[in-house]
Design a protein around this motif. Structure first.
Motif, short mmCIF file in Angstrom:
data_model
loop_
_atom_site.label_atom_id
_atom_site.label_comp_id
_atom_site.label_asym_id
_atom_site.label_seq_id
_atom_site.Cartn_x
_atom_site.Cartn_y
_atom_site.Cartn_z
N PHE A 1 0.81 -1.22 0.00
CA PHE A 1 0.00 0.00 0.00
C PHE A 1 0.85 1.27 0.00
O PHE A 1 0.30 2.37 0.07
CB PHE A 1 -0.94 0.00 1.21
N ALA A 2 2.15 1.15 -0.10
CA ALA A 2 3.05 2.31 -0.01
C ALA A 2 2.78 3.37 -1.08
O ALA A 2 2.94 4.56 -0.82
CB ALA A 2 4.50 1.85 -0.06
N SER A 3 2.38 2.94 -2.25
CA SER A 3 2.17 3.92 -3.33
C SER A 3 0.70 4.03 -3.73
O SER A 3 0.40 4.50 -4.82
CB SER A 3 3.03 3.55 -4.55
N GLY A 4 -0.21 3.62 -2.86
CA GLY A 4 -1.63 3.73 -3.16
C GLY A 4 -2.34 2.41 -3.02
O GLY A 4 -1.85 1.49 -2.37
N PRO A 5 -3.54 2.31 -3.62
CA PRO A 5 -4.33 1.08 -3.50
C PRO A 5 -3.56 -0.15 -3.99
O PRO A 5 -2.69 -0.05 -4.87
CB PRO A 5 -5.54 1.36 -4.40
N ALA A 6 -3.89 -1.29 -3.39
CA ALA A 6 -3.25 -2.55 -3.76
C ALA A 6 -4.32 -3.54 -4.22
O ALA A 6 -5.43 -3.55 -3.70
CB ALA A 6 -2.49 -3.12 -2.59
N ALA B 1 1.89 -11.05 -4.10
CA ALA B 1 3.31 -10.95 -4.44
C ALA B 1 4.13 -10.49 -3.23
O ALA B 1 5.21 -11.04 -2.96
CB ALA B 1 3.50 -9.98 -5.61
N TYR B 2 3.64 -9.49 -2.50
CA TYR B 2 4.35 -9.03 -1.31
C TYR B 2 4.40 -10.12 -0.25
O TYR B 2 5.42 -10.31 0.40
CB TYR B 2 3.71 -7.76 -0.75
N ALA B 3 3.30 -10.82 -0.07
CA ALA B 3 3.27 -11.89 0.93
C ALA B 3 4.26 -12.99 0.57
O ALA B 3 5.00 -13.48 1.43
CB ALA B 3 1.86 -12.46 1.05
N PRO C 1 -8.13 0.36 -1.21
CA PRO C 1 -7.45 1.63 -0.91
C PRO C 1 -6.49 1.55 0.28
O PRO C 1 -5.47 2.23 0.30
CB PRO C 1 -8.59 2.60 -0.63
N SER C 2 -6.82 0.73 1.28
CA SER C 2 -5.96 0.61 2.46
C SER C 2 -6.13 -0.78 3.08
O SER C 2 -7.08 -1.51 2.74
CB SER C 2 -6.32 1.68 3.50
#
Length: 68
Positions: A16-21, A28-30, A52-53
């Motif tokens: 979420f660092a650059s906006g919605p995920a 992928a992050y997990a 959004p968050s």
């Protein structure tokens, strides 16, 4: 061991660092943070839409406890 919201957030917060995920972003992050298979399975239950968050996930993952 049950997946908690805290554990899930620890693995996907950076998504979420650059906006919605999206679900795929979070998966992928997990995976890159070596999340347990149970965390991956919880994320796979999400709808394929932008969130959004992190707080917006709890509507779709309301069964996850906050912590142990």
């Amino acid at each position: 061991m049950t997946v908690t919201r805290t554990e899930l957030a620890n693995h996907i917060q950076a998504a979420f660092a650059s906006g919605p995920a999206t679900r795929d972003n979070m998966l992928a992050y997990a995976a890159s943070s070596h999340a347990r298979p149970e965390v991956i399975a919880a994320l796979q239950r999400l709808n394929d839409k932008p969130y959004p968050s992190i707080r917006d996930l709890w509507h779709d993952l309301g069964d996850l406890p906050v912590s142990n």
